[in-house]
Design an enzyme around this catalytic site. Structure first.
Site, PDB file in Angstrom:
ATOM      1  N   ASP A 119       0.541  -1.298  -0.071  1.00  0.00           N
ATOM      2  CA  ASP A 119      -0.409   0.485  -0.072  1.00  0.00           C
ATOM      3  C   ASP A 119       0.696   1.336  -0.119  1.00  0.00           C
ATOM      4  O   ASP A 119       1.622   1.430  -0.926  1.00  0.00           O
ATOM      5  CB  ASP A 119      -0.675  -0.106   1.039  1.00  0.00           C
ATOM      6  CG  ASP A 119      -1.872   0.889   1.555  1.00  0.00           C
ATOM      7  OD1 ASP A 119      -2.948   0.889   0.556  1.00  0.00           O
ATOM      8  OD2 ASP A 119      -1.934   1.716   1.524  1.00  0.00           O
ATOM      9  N   ARG A 120       0.664   2.253   1.214  1.00  0.00           N
ATOM     10  CA  ARG A 120       1.270   3.351   0.724  1.00  0.00           C
ATOM     11  C   ARG A 120       3.517   3.621   0.747  1.00  0.00           C
ATOM     12  O   ARG A 120       3.915   3.056  -0.195  1.00  0.00           O
ATOM     13  CB  ARG A 120       1.030   4.389   2.722  1.00  0.00           C
ATOM     14  CG  ARG A 120      -0.249   4.586   2.552  1.00  0.00           C
ATOM     15  CD  ARG A 120      -0.074   5.129   1.529  1.00  0.00           C
ATOM     16  NE  ARG A 120      -0.367   6.691   0.830  1.00  0.00           N
ATOM     17  CZ  ARG A 120      -0.849   7.014   0.322  1.00  0.00           C
ATOM     18  NH1 ARG A 120      -1.437   7.017  -0.945  1.00  0.00           N
ATOM     19  NH2 ARG A 120       0.077   8.330  -0.193  1.00  0.00           N
ATOM     20  N   HIS A 164     -11.425   8.589  -0.208  1.00  0.00           N
ATOM     21  CA  HIS A 164     -10.641   9.073   1.042  1.00  0.00           C
ATOM     22  C   HIS A 164      -8.988   9.519   0.118  1.00  0.00           C
ATOM     23  O   HIS A 164      -8.456  10.720   0.413  1.00  0.00           O
ATOM     24  CB  HIS A 164      -9.162   7.687   1.794  1.00  0.00           C
ATOM     25  CG  HIS A 164      -9.381   6.600   0.956  1.00  0.00           C
ATOM     26  ND1 HIS A 164      -9.556   6.174   0.049  1.00  0.00           N
ATOM     27  CD2 HIS A 164      -8.216   6.274   1.003  1.00  0.00           C
ATOM     28  CE1 HIS A 164      -9.308   4.869  -0.733  1.00  0.00           C
ATOM     29  NE2 HIS A 164      -7.783   4.802   0.174  1.00  0.00           N
ATOM     30  N   TYR A 224      -0.588  11.310   1.992  1.00  0.00           N
ATOM     31  CA  TYR A 224      -1.647  11.318   0.615  1.00  0.00           C
ATOM     32  C   TYR A 224      -1.816  12.175  -0.088  1.00  0.00           C
ATOM     33  O   TYR A 224      -2.149  12.964  -1.286  1.00  0.00           O
ATOM     34  CB  TYR A 224      -2.915  11.154   1.702  1.00  0.00           C
ATOM     35  CG  TYR A 224      -3.605   9.229   1.167  1.00  0.00           C
ATOM     36  CD1 TYR A 224      -4.585   8.576   0.500  1.00  0.00           C
ATOM     37  CD2 TYR A 224      -3.653   8.879   3.031  1.00  0.00           C
ATOM     38  CE1 TYR A 224      -4.458   7.493   0.689  1.00  0.00           C
ATOM     39  CE2 TYR A 224      -3.327   7.071   2.806  1.00  0.00           C
ATOM     40  CZ  TYR A 224      -3.729   6.788   2.194  1.00  0.00           C
ATOM     41  OH  TYR A 224      -4.251   5.406   2.446  1.00  0.00           O
ATOM     42  N   HIS A 284      -7.205  -6.946   1.307  1.00  0.00           N
ATOM     43  CA  HIS A 284      -5.992  -6.204   0.649  1.00  0.00           C
ATOM     44  C   HIS A 284      -5.025  -5.665   1.546  1.00  0.00           C
ATOM     45  O   HIS A 284      -3.649  -6.337   1.694  1.00  0.00           O
ATOM     46  CB  HIS A 284      -6.666  -4.422   1.235  1.00  0.00           C
ATOM     47  CG  HIS A 284      -5.614  -3.974   0.794  1.00  0.00           C
ATOM     48  ND1 HIS A 284      -4.762  -3.317  -0.186  1.00  0.00           N
ATOM     49  CD2 HIS A 284      -5.200  -2.250   1.907  1.00  0.00           C
ATOM     50  CE1 HIS A 284      -4.004  -2.494   0.080  1.00  0.00           C
ATOM     51  NE2 HIS A 284      -4.346  -1.277   0.912  1.00  0.00           N
TER      52      HIS A 284
END
Length: 304
Positions: A119-120, A164, A224, A284
């Protein structure tokens, strides 16, 4: 008592001036750095890290802005000044966060290392591999597209799943206030809807994620926000220059079937000539839901 990765030692390591990262280190052998995703901390690797530590030195930091690592304040004036096209958000640009990871590894005695991210953390890992190809020997990415491609494939009603991303892309102020007003509900929403097997994130780990996220709202939003601005600028510059991920790359993606709506493997092949791309039948959070598959994929990557 806060959860920890069994058998790992913890320390704080300076990486950028007065910024320090919280890091768990275990095992011995060639180094592998594991970078967590949202809304998590290094604890997401607790199963994978223990298995890999039987053969490798495993380094699991909390990214800057997350967990117990330092959370430098974003320059609120600059962050909203030039929108998605310019130099805002450098404090949480993936280039900055990638430099943290390289500095961390060097501080621990490793000039070259394999890197895996979810992910990030995968976005940070990709940027590290593009910016520091002489340092990153192997790259694994779990369930994410490069930043430029993420924005490219999101359109129409299908983009609602990424609400988001758009919320946290807004100028400083509103998103931070909205999220902080109901932080546990906001972050817990993703822990719920992105998990196919709720048992994969037990109560103590969930509580640790929520507590860490609750204390990190401004920096998470800044991370983000950078991905809707300066990170796109950096990715586009690499694409225009023809820069590629030249090291062996493994990508694991959850199996969405035809609902995915785009060819993720083709997107990745445009960046990584030496690519192995596969799907995993889980949610996920695959390092927690399917750790054996993740461990196997990483070990296979390291033989290439």
């Amino acid at each position: 008592m806060h959860p920890t990765i069994p058998g790992f030692t913890y320390r704080r390591v300076p990486v950028d001036g007065d910024i320090t990262l919280n890091v768990a280190v275990g095992g011995s052998g060639s180094p592998v750095v594991l970078l967590h995703g949202f809304p998590q901390t290094h604890l997401m690797w607790r199963h994978v890290a223990v298995e890999l530590a039987a053969r490798h030195t495993v380094i699991c930091p909390d990214l800057r802005g997350y967990g117990a690592s330092d959370k430098p304040a974003e320059d609120a004036g600059a962050a909203g000044a030039d929108g998605p096209d310019g130099a805002a958000g450098l404090m949480y640009a993936k280039r900055t966060m990638a430099a943290d990871v390289v500095a961390l590894a060097r501080a621990l005695g490793h000039d070259r290392f394999a890197l895996a991210g979810h992910d990030r953390g995968a976005l940070v890992a990709i940027r590290a591999a593009l910016d520091h190809p002489e340092v990153i020997t192997h790259l694994a990415s779990l369930d994410v597209l490069p930043t430029l491609d993420t924005w490219d494939v999101m359109h129409g009603t299908s983009a609602a799943v990424g609400f988001h991303l758009y919320l946290m892309a807004q100028p400083p102020g509103l998103p931070e206030r909205m999220i902080a007003a109901s932080a546990d509900a906001f972050f817990g929403h993703f822990l719920d809807i992105w998990t196919r097997d709720p048992r994969a994130i037990p109560a103590d780990i969930r509580a640790a994620y929520l507590a860490a996220s609750r204390e990190s709202v401004p920096s998470v939003v800044a991370d983000y926000r950078a991905s809707a601005g300066i990170d796109v600028v950096h990715d586009q510059a690499d694409r225009d220059a023809g820069n590629l991920l030249r090291m062996p790359v493994t990508v694991l993606q959850q199996d969405w079937g035809t609902a995915l709506g785009f060819d993720a493997a083709a997107r990745w092949r445009a960046w990584a000539p030496d690519l192995r791309h596969s799907t995993v039948s889980c949610g996920h959070f695959m390092a927690e839901e399917a750790p054996r598959e993740v461990v196997g994929a990483v070990l296979d990557l390291l033989t290439r």
